[in-house]
Design a protein around this motif. Structure first.
Motif, short mmCIF file in Angstrom:
data_model
loop_
_atom_site.label_atom_id
_atom_site.label_comp_id
_atom_site.label_asym_id
_atom_site.label_seq_id
_atom_site.Cartn_x
_atom_site.Cartn_y
_atom_site.Cartn_z
N TYR A 155 -9.81 0.62 9.59
CA TYR A 155 -8.52 0.56 8.88
C TYR A 155 -8.78 0.51 7.38
N HIS A 156 -7.97 1.26 6.59
CA HIS A 156 -8.09 1.20 5.14
C HIS A 156 -6.72 1.40 4.51
N ASP A 157 -6.41 0.59 3.49
CA ASP A 157 -5.22 0.82 2.69
C ASP A 157 -5.58 0.66 1.21
N ASP A 158 -4.68 1.17 0.35
CA ASP A 158 -4.94 1.09 -1.09
C ASP A 158 -4.06 0.03 -1.74
N GLY A 159 -3.76 -1.02 -0.99
CA GLY A 159 -2.88 -2.07 -1.50
C GLY A 159 -3.60 -3.12 -2.33
N VAL A 160 -3.02 -4.33 -2.31
CA VAL A 160 -3.53 -5.42 -3.18
C VAL A 160 -4.78 -6.07 -2.62
N GLY A 161 -5.16 -5.77 -1.41
CA GLY A 161 -6.35 -6.38 -0.83
C GLY A 161 -6.03 -7.69 -0.14
N MET A 162 -7.08 -8.34 0.36
CA MET A 162 -6.94 -9.58 1.12
C MET A 162 -6.66 -10.75 0.18
N THR A 163 -5.69 -11.57 0.48
CA THR A 163 -5.40 -12.78 -0.30
C THR A 163 -5.59 -14.00 0.58
N GLU A 164 -5.63 -15.14 -0.07
CA GLU A 164 -5.89 -16.38 0.67
C GLU A 164 -4.81 -16.64 1.71
N ASN A 165 -3.54 -16.38 1.34
CA ASN A 165 -2.44 -16.64 2.27
C ASN A 165 -2.57 -15.80 3.53
N VAL A 166 -3.00 -14.53 3.34
CA VAL A 166 -3.16 -13.66 4.50
C VAL A 166 -4.30 -14.14 5.38
N GLY A 200 -7.77 -2.36 -2.54
CA GLY A 200 -7.31 -2.19 -1.18
C GLY A 200 -8.12 -3.03 -0.21
N LEU A 201 -7.98 -2.72 1.06
CA LEU A 201 -8.60 -3.51 2.11
C LEU A 201 -9.23 -2.58 3.14
N TRP A 202 -10.45 -2.94 3.55
CA TRP A 202 -11.15 -2.23 4.63
C TRP A 202 -11.34 -3.21 5.77
N ILE A 203 -10.97 -2.80 6.96
CA ILE A 203 -11.16 -3.63 8.15
C ILE A 203 -11.86 -2.77 9.20
N THR A 204 -12.93 -3.31 9.76
CA THR A 204 -13.66 -2.61 10.83
C THR A 204 -13.60 -3.45 12.09
N MET A 205 -13.13 -2.86 13.20
CA MET A 205 -13.10 -3.52 14.50
C MET A 205 -13.94 -2.72 15.48
N SER A 206 -14.67 -3.42 16.31
CA SER A 206 -15.44 -2.74 17.35
C SER A 206 -15.47 -3.63 18.58
N ALA A 259 0.83 -1.20 0.00
CA ALA A 259 0.00 0.00 0.00
C ALA A 259 0.87 1.25 0.00
N SER A 260 0.36 2.32 -0.59
CA SER A 260 1.04 3.63 -0.57
C SER A 260 0.38 4.59 0.42
N HIS A 261 -0.89 4.32 0.76
CA HIS A 261 -1.60 5.15 1.73
C HIS A 261 -2.35 4.26 2.70
N VAL A 262 -2.22 4.54 4.00
CA VAL A 262 -2.89 3.77 5.04
C VAL A 262 -3.58 4.76 5.98
N THR A 263 -4.82 4.49 6.32
CA THR A 263 -5.58 5.37 7.21
C THR A 263 -6.17 4.54 8.34
N PHE A 272 -13.71 -8.04 7.56
CA PHE A 272 -12.86 -7.77 6.41
C PHE A 272 -13.77 -7.58 5.20
N GLU A 273 -13.51 -6.54 4.41
CA GLU A 273 -14.38 -6.30 3.27
C GLU A 273 -13.61 -5.55 2.19
N ALA A 274 -14.10 -5.73 0.94
CA ALA A 274 -13.52 -5.01 -0.19
C ALA A 274 -14.15 -3.63 -0.25
#
Length: 556
Positions: free
Chosen positions: A506-517, A546-552, A488-492, A539-541
């Protein structure tokens, strides 16, 4: 086993517009079935009785299905259409659609269900059943029978174009000047006339009648006279009256009460008043007699089935009584043997229980040791391994990292390692929000910009040290996974507190979630930590790459 060819129903419905003929079905020989066949068509009550004996006593599923089929035809002829449907559905229950030997009976059952639905004026159901029958019929002649019957259902429904197309197709596959050809030709002409009342169907109706006269097809002539009567009723009443009389004459010869009633209805409408009155009287008498006979037949069929079921129930009850007596004797013997076996078993169980208890205690001790090792290993991964990786990241990308700062971070990591060895929690003087800011900022690199929103002292006010430690480990694992995998080049990271719940987005503009991860130990541990905190992890697209992750999680 010796086998014989036993024919299913070969009756013809009113006016010969429909057909029930089907090819022979090979079934095992059965005395009751032979008796039923010998009574069929002239003593149908006796035939029904013996067919019912077949379904009650036979163990051959195809033979039972064929017997039910014949019973259904007998019920249909007696006007018991609902009883007919019940017998046909029972027949289908003994057939396997994947068995080749069952296909002919399946075709017959569905064809008969179609005819019964036609008699009950459920034309859509009739068409569906005839379509089903067609899928199981491997016999060319019977396929023509099914198509003819389906065409009649379309005709009765008023779907004349579909009926005409079917009749034309069937007519082209039928041998000319045969009885089948005459029937289809007559049905086709009648349908054309019903669709277009101005259509002159007389030549085709006359031709069909002539073929039937040459073939001495009395049932077919009955149908021709009926069709000609209807056609001439408005065009030439005298001709219509002539054919109605011919129909009544031949229906009387055939001893067909339904056709006689139909002919009388036509004569009442066409004959002079005085003659029409006589025809009406005959119609009433015949109709009352027919209804009485059919009601008696329905009751008789029900009684036959009731008696068969009662006998079967009585036999089952006797078998049950005998079984219970035998069971009592066996139970007494078992009780004697059981007492002896109990004494022997009690001693054996006591020894086995003691050994199992000893092994269980040893296993619990081993499990406790293993659990402690796993817990320690997890702490080493979270604190030491991830801490070292974070320090390596700072060394790699931050040129201004001082020697003193590096020594402080390594010393802090050393103290945390000692805490792990003594199985105690680390104590930190730094504010938690500042600690989080330092952790996340350490991953801010020239090629990866990290933005933190909403992380302040108020967000973490009132949170316990245990919760803070879990959040720290979660965020550290999340950032390390970002560094390793996301590109990713930007992470928020956005922190928000609502009443008694904390949200981390959490959000990044990277390759997104892969099976290995997804299968990695780090994110698996993260999910476990969130569960322990009674929170949620999603976890959601996102709308882009990129990848969006919401924790609560709730405050403790």
């Amino acid at each position: 086993m010796k086998q014989g060819l036993l024919i299913l129903s070969a009756l013809v419905l009113v006016f010969c517009s429909c057909q029930k003929q089907i090819p022979p079905v090979a079934v095992k020989e059965n005395p009751d079935y032979k008796k039923a066949q010998s009574f069929l068509y002239h003593q149908n009550d006796s035939a029904f009785y013996y067919f019912n004996k077949v379904v009650s006593g036979s163990k051959d599923s195809l033979q039972i299905a064929v017997a039910y089929n014949n019973m259904a035809v007998i019920q249909s002829e007696a006007g018991d259409f609902f009883g007919c449907q019940e017998s046909l559905l029972s027949s289908l229950g003994f057939l396997n659609e994947t068995k080749k030997a069952d296909r002919t009976c399946l075709a017959s059952d569905f064809n008969e269900l179609g005819l019964t639905s036609l008699n009950l004026k459920d034309y859509d159901a009739a068409i569906r059943f005839h379509n089903k029958a067609s899928t199981f019929s491997d016999h060319k002649d019977f396929q023509l029978v099914i198509q003819n019957n389906k065409a009649l259902a379309y005709q009765k429904k008023g779907s004349y174009p579909q009926a005409i197309n079917l009749y034309k197709t069937t007519l082209g596959q039928t041998k000319k000047n045969s009885s089948d050809y005459a029937r289809i030709l007559s049905n086709l002409a009648r349908t054309k006339w019903l669709q277009t009342p101005s259509y002159n169907a007389a030549p085709e109706l006359q031709k069909a009648m002539q073929i039937r006269q040459l073939k001495k097809d009395t049932w077919g002539l009955n149908a021709s006279y009926a069709h000609l009567t209807d056609f001439y009723t408005t065009r030439n009443p005298d001709s219509a009256l002539f054919y109605a009389r011919q129909m009544f004459r031949i229906a009387t010869t055939l001893d067909s009460p339904d056709d006689q009633l139909e002919a009388l209805q036509k004569l009442i409408k066409l004959a002079p008043a005085k003659a029409a009155q006589q025809y009406f009287i005959r119609y009433q008498r015949l109709n009352d007699s027919l209804q009485t006979a059919r009601n008696a037949a329905k009751n008789q069929f029900a009684l036959i089935r009731y008696d068969a079921e009662k006998n079967k129930s009585d036999n089952l009850r006797l078998q049950k009584d005998n079984t219970e007596k035998k069971f009592q004797i066996v139970r007494q013997r078992l009780m004697l043997y059981g007492i002896l076996a109990f004494l022997i078993s009690a001693a054996t169980i006591a020894v086995v229980w003691y050994k199992k208890r000893k092994r269980r205690i040893e296993l619990e001790a081993q499990n406790a040791i293993q659990e402690h090792k796993l817990r320690t290993s997890k702490k080493v991964h979270d604190v030491v391994a991830n801490g070292l990786y974070r320090i390596m990241t700072e060394l790699e990308y931050k040129d201004q990292l001082s020697k003193e700062q590096l020594i402080d971070e390594i010393d802090a990591l050393y103290e945390q390692s000692r805490d792990i060895s003594y199985d105690r929690s680390s104590v930190h003087s730094q504010s938690f929000h500042e600690k989080i800011t330092g952790l996340i900022s350490s991953f801010d690199q020239p090629n990866t910009k990290v933005v933190i929103i909403g992380n302040n002292q108020q967000t973490w006010s009132g949170t316990s040290p245990a919760m803070q430690n879990e959040v720290w480990c979660i965020l550290q694992e999340l950032m390390i996974n970002m560094k390793k995998h996301s590109k990713a080049s930007h992470v928020t990271l956005r922190f928000k507190r609502e009443t008694e719940t904390i949200f981390i987005r959490y959000h990044d503009d990277g390759v997104g979630m892969t099976e290995n991860v997804l299968l990695g130990n780090g994110l698996t541990n993260t999910g476990n930590r969130i569960s322990v905190m009674k929170g949620e992890l999603k976890f959601e697209a996102g709308p882009s790459n990129g990848l969006w992750i919401t924790m609560s999680f709730p405050l403790e």
